[in-house]
Design an enzyme around this catalytic site. Structure first.
Site, PDB file in Angstrom:
ATOM      1  N   LYS A   1       0.822  -1.219   0.000  1.00 47.28           N
ATOM      2  CA  LYS A   1       0.000   0.000   0.000  1.00 47.28           C
ATOM      3  C   LYS A   1       0.856   1.269   0.000  1.00 47.28           C
ATOM      4  CE  LYS A   1      -0.733   0.241   5.031  1.00 47.28           C
ATOM      5  NZ  LYS A   1      -1.753   0.265   6.107  1.00 47.28           N
TER       6      LYS A   1
ATOM      7  N   ARG B   1      -8.262   0.186  16.378  1.00 49.46           N
ATOM      8  CA  ARG B   1      -8.610   0.425  14.983  1.00 49.46           C
ATOM      9  C   ARG B   1      -9.630  -0.659  14.656  1.00 49.46           C
ATOM     10  NH1 ARG B   1      -4.315   0.635  10.067  1.00 49.46           N
ATOM     11  NH2 ARG B   1      -4.775  -1.588  10.067  1.00 49.46           N
TER      12      ARG B   1
END
Length: 358
Positions: free
Chosen positions: A39, A134
């Site tokens: 990413k 998260r």
């Protein structure tokens, strides 16, 4: 586009490959395999191929479009969606991701329905909440959650994982890893299944790995920044034996003049809505670079020469040239942190130049 124009990012594929090779050998020495996280470079096939050539055959990305890019480039790997899919992208996830991380039953049910329609089996890893706050399923809800997942057709639960040091900065400590290991054993025993992956974290796990004598059942880490920038991610310390300069950002001077160091006139908000304050350094050589925060996260740049960034707008960055007589057309090189690298690789305004030698 001419690769030598600025702004550009110079990418040394040899250094990235050597980092991948060293880390793969290091983690495998204790029985942990690594997923190459792409990413940070937007899944560019040039880098994905380097990782695969060095022996990393599981590639993870948080963007389905990046998985599509790599798959269509015929990268010979298994592709992993690093975050819980959105309901709006289920069709693409089944098409381009072999595995996805998941935390929501509604999404897994949708994946199941789409996988059944396409007559394929989609593999999932369930993320467990272990404090970083998260993504993750709370442990007290896990048994009921897994029980529902195992009833779904065309879904194969192949592992569990946890995230650390991304949102809340929580460390992957010895206690956290032991807890995740124990949880994997409990799941396997209770549900009579075998988990292929117990994914203990990411580049932040380096210190734990180096100091632990027993990795337990942790057998996978999702590694991106360490491969790309040669650092662990708890304190951004350099990892011995790795290159930290595989990426260099280059910007060009478009103005160089002697000017005051402090703006003069009545001060209001600047382009980002702040009322800026500047140190009075007297008269300085102010060099303007043809790049701004629309191109790169300027705060993540570190000049490789003795100049200082004193501010930026959307398309200009101002530096104090100090004792360097910068002229129009001169180039300044910068090292980047992970956030700056991600922004540069995402920007269509920044040319990408690949270097295939040391």
């Amino acid at each position: 586009m001419n690769d030598s124009i600025a702004p550009r990012i110079e990418i040394n594929t040899v250094k990235i490959g050597m980092n991948a090779e060293v880390l793969l050998k290091l983690y495998r020495s204790k029985g942990i395999d690594i997923m190459g996280v792409t990413k940070g470079v937007c899944g560019v096939p040039e880098i994905a191929k380097v990782l695969v050539d060095k022996g990393i055959h599981l590639l993870g990305d948080s963007n389905v479009k990046n998985l599509k890019k790599m798959r269509e480039a015929n990268i010979n790997a298994e592709f992993f969606l690093l975050r819980t899919p959105a309901l709006s992208e289920i069709d693409s996830v089944i098409k381009y991701a072999d595995i996805s991380l998941n935390t929501e039953l509604a999404i897994i049910k949708s994946l199941s329905a789409e996988a059944k329609k396409k007559n394929v089996v989609h593999k999932i890893i369930l993320m467990i909440e272990m404090g970083d706050l998260r993504e993750g399923i709370m442990s007290e809800n896990l048994d009921e959650f897994i029980d529902e997942v195992l009833k779904l057709p065309n879904i194969n639960l192949i592992g569990i994982g946890a995230n650390f040091a991304c949102f809340g900065g929580v460390k992957p400590t010895k206690d956290k890893m032991e807890e995740l290991s124990s949880l994997s054993q409990e799941i396997e025993k209770k549900f009579s299944i075998s988990l292929t992956y117990v994914s203990g974290g990411n580049s932040a796990n380096y210190s734990w790995f180096k100091t632990t004598e027993n990795i337990g059942h942790i057998n996978n880490l999702r590694v991106g920044e360490s491969i790309l920038l040669g650092k662990e991610t708890l304190y951004r310390m350099n990892i011995p034996g790795l290159f930290t300069d595989a990426f260099t950002f280059i910007s060009e001077v478009i103005e160089s003049k002697i000017k005051p160091s402090v703006p003069y006139g009545e001060i209001a908000q600047n382009t980002v809505g702040l009322s800026p304050h500047f140190e009075d350094r007297g008269t300085i050589r102010r060099a303007i670079l043809g790049v701004g925060f629309q191109d790169v996260q300027v705060s993540g740049l570190t000049p490789k020469v003795d100049v200082e960034i004193i501010g930026s707008s959307s398309d200009h960055t101002v530096v104090d040239a100090k004792k360097i007589d910068l002229q129009v057309g001169d180039e300044i090189a910068f090292s980047l942190n992970y956030a700056a690298l991600l922004s540069v690789m995402s920007s269509p305004n920044v040319s990408k130049q690949y270097i295939h030698s040391l």
